[in-house]
Design a protein around this motif. Sequence first.
Motif, short mmCIF file in Angstrom:
data_model
loop_
_atom_site.label_atom_id
_atom_site.label_comp_id
_atom_site.label_asym_id
_atom_site.label_seq_id
_atom_site.Cartn_x
_atom_site.Cartn_y
_atom_site.Cartn_z
N ASP A 31 140.40 109.36 -4.23
CA ASP A 31 139.89 109.08 -5.58
C ASP A 31 140.87 109.58 -6.64
OD1 ASP A 31 137.69 107.71 -4.71
OD2 ASP A 31 136.21 109.14 -5.44
N ILE A 32 142.01 108.91 -6.67
CA ILE A 32 143.01 109.24 -7.68
C ILE A 32 142.67 108.58 -9.01
CG2 ILE A 32 144.67 107.32 -7.37
CD1 ILE A 32 146.87 109.54 -7.21
N VAL A 33 141.83 107.53 -8.99
CA VAL A 33 141.41 106.82 -10.21
C VAL A 33 139.89 106.63 -10.18
CG1 VAL A 33 143.60 105.60 -10.46
CG2 VAL A 33 141.74 104.54 -9.15
N ASN A 34 139.38 106.09 -11.29
CA ASN A 34 137.96 105.73 -11.36
C ASN A 34 137.70 104.35 -10.80
OD1 ASN A 34 137.53 108.16 -12.64
ND2 ASN A 34 137.25 107.28 -14.67
N ALA A 35 138.64 103.42 -11.08
CA ALA A 35 138.38 102.03 -10.68
C ALA A 35 139.63 101.23 -10.38
CB ALA A 35 137.55 101.32 -11.76
N VAL A 36 140.70 101.40 -11.18
CA VAL A 36 141.88 100.56 -11.00
C VAL A 36 143.14 101.41 -11.02
CG1 VAL A 36 140.80 98.51 -12.01
CG2 VAL A 36 142.05 100.09 -13.49
N ALA A 37 144.18 100.92 -10.35
CA ALA A 37 145.41 101.69 -10.17
C ALA A 37 146.09 102.02 -11.49
CB ALA A 37 146.37 100.89 -9.27
N GLU A 38 145.97 101.15 -12.49
CA GLU A 38 146.67 101.36 -13.77
C GLU A 38 146.23 102.63 -14.49
OE1 GLU A 38 146.98 96.94 -13.02
OE2 GLU A 38 145.46 98.50 -12.76
N GLU A 39 145.06 103.14 -14.16
CA GLU A 39 144.58 104.36 -14.82
C GLU A 39 145.53 105.54 -14.58
OE1 GLU A 39 139.87 103.20 -14.13
OE2 GLU A 39 140.68 105.04 -13.26
N MET A 40 146.26 105.50 -13.48
CA MET A 40 147.14 106.62 -13.13
C MET A 40 148.50 106.52 -13.81
SD MET A 40 146.90 109.40 -11.42
CE MET A 40 148.01 110.73 -10.94
N ASN A 41 148.84 105.36 -14.34
CA ASN A 41 150.19 105.16 -14.88
C ASN A 41 150.59 106.20 -15.93
OD1 ASN A 41 150.54 103.00 -13.19
ND2 ASN A 41 150.17 101.44 -14.74
N HIS A 69 145.27 97.18 -4.45
CA HIS A 69 145.70 98.01 -3.33
C HIS A 69 147.22 98.14 -3.32
CE1 HIS A 69 145.10 99.87 0.66
NE2 HIS A 69 146.28 99.33 0.93
N ARG A 70 147.92 97.04 -3.59
CA ARG A 70 149.39 97.09 -3.64
C ARG A 70 149.85 98.05 -4.73
NH1 ARG A 70 153.36 95.37 -6.50
NH2 ARG A 70 151.99 94.29 -7.98
N LYS A 71 149.22 97.95 -5.89
CA LYS A 71 149.58 98.83 -7.01
C LYS A 71 149.25 100.28 -6.68
CE LYS A 71 148.97 95.33 -10.63
NZ LYS A 71 148.13 94.92 -11.79
N MET A 72 148.16 100.47 -5.95
CA MET A 72 147.77 101.84 -5.58
C MET A 72 148.81 102.47 -4.67
SD MET A 72 145.52 104.14 -6.13
CE MET A 72 144.22 103.13 -6.87
N GLU A 73 149.33 101.71 -3.73
CA GLU A 73 150.39 102.23 -2.87
C GLU A 73 151.62 102.59 -3.69
OE1 GLU A 73 151.28 99.77 0.45
OE2 GLU A 73 149.23 99.70 1.20
N GLU A 74 151.94 101.79 -4.71
CA GLU A 74 153.08 102.08 -5.57
C GLU A 74 152.86 103.37 -6.37
OE1 GLU A 74 153.62 98.65 -7.99
OE2 GLU A 74 154.55 97.44 -6.39
N VAL A 75 151.62 103.58 -6.82
CA VAL A 75 151.30 104.80 -7.57
C VAL A 75 151.54 106.04 -6.72
CG1 VAL A 75 149.37 106.14 -8.50
CG2 VAL A 75 149.71 103.78 -9.23
N HIS A 76 151.03 106.04 -5.49
CA HIS A 76 151.21 107.19 -4.61
C HIS A 76 152.69 107.44 -4.33
CE1 HIS A 76 147.03 108.22 -3.16
NE2 HIS A 76 146.81 107.11 -3.84
N LYS A 77 153.42 106.36 -4.13
CA LYS A 77 154.86 106.49 -3.87
C LYS A 77 155.57 107.06 -5.08
CE LYS A 77 158.85 103.85 -2.21
NZ LYS A 77 159.33 102.50 -1.77
#
Length: 432
Positions: A202-212, A251-259
């Motif tokens: 749970d790095i975000v609430n809903a979408v990968a962009e929240e972590m940017n 999911h693809r964006k989420m993998e990019e965020v973790h990387k």
Amino acid sequence: MLRFLIPIVILLILELYTFFSVRALTTNKFILIGFWLVTIIVYGIFFYQMSLTQREGRFSLSTGYAIALALTFVVPKLFIFAILFIEDILRFFASLFNYFQHNGMTVGEAIPSRRKFISQLALGIAAVPFAGFLYGIFKGRYDYRVIKHTMYFDDLPKAFDGYTLTQISDIHSGSFDNKEKIEYAVDLINEQKSDVVLFTGDIVNAVAEEMNPWIDTFKRIEARDGAYSVLGNHDYGYYAYNSQEEIDENHRKMEEVHKAIGFDLLLNEKRTLERNGEKLHILGVENWGASRHFPKRGSLRKATEGVVDGEFNILLSHDPSHFDYKEMEIREHEKKDPEVVTDEPNILNFEKKIQLTLSGHTHGMQFGIEIPFLNFKWSPVKYRYPRWAGLYEEAGKYLHVNRGFGVLAFPGRVGIWPEITVITLKKRQKVA
């Protein structure tokens, strides 16, 4: 319709009791009219923001603060209601006594008036949770606590005696609003100087962009053996997207965020750490929990491929119900939802020994009571997740549930503070 009517009636009763309490102290019409104006405004903001959330499929900061406003406004009134309701029961019996004891007394004359002292007491007691919620919103959500555990294992490889882990969980970056406090927390993580950092979803609430906006902050996390992570139920995009294409893209964006952060994301995989020819496995499964409302993509069998008996394993699994869920509970869910996966074993009964499981997910409900020196802890979430915070042991296998780094929905913490966990692994010495 009934499911909406009952809460509305309950809220109306709370508001009426609070109004009566205020009216017992003052008859100033501006104060009494102001009470109802504030009530209408608070509920109006709450229901408007919740309707936006339902349409958008995600929690925004404004929605969180609307929830905070409503809870801060409503919860103290539960205490007012409890006190005044008890007084009303006593007034009822006093009325009966007066009516039958004194001939000729009317019903109205028999009913004792509400005592001003009781109303003052009710409002005074209600001020305590009111202040607690305000503290939780403005201070408690960033009151990070470092909680340390030393754990002893018979089968820990000697080369890893004294090995340290820092666990964080449930970042929920979409709820952040104070960069300085988040940077302080990251510095606190690095101050532990652990051998490895482990993030349990749970790095975000809903979408990968929240972590940017927060990548540069979290990429400063350091550990000698790196940082490893898994996904939580909020990381898949199911709360924001309806189409499979959008979910896959998230999911693809989420993998990019973790990387980008420097987290090695484990998708039903393992990583092996070696010291002096001895091994320790870091296993990571995708989200899997007993609730039918959350995605079930975790696989212990895939994550433990190549693991042999006698090796030491640390598992990252976001939802603590994965540890010991009862198959019958899942079968009941399966009757309602055929897509529920039932062939995933629980960790406790899995054929390969997993000495330590790290989870999060519960947040300790961000509300509760903990008295460390009495070893006492309580939160309403315990009735949903019996293993909801801290260390648990069964059959020689351990589970640690982190209380969470961030917040979700309610932007605060009352009594259950954000946690950075440090675990030191020690080899138990055999007694000669």
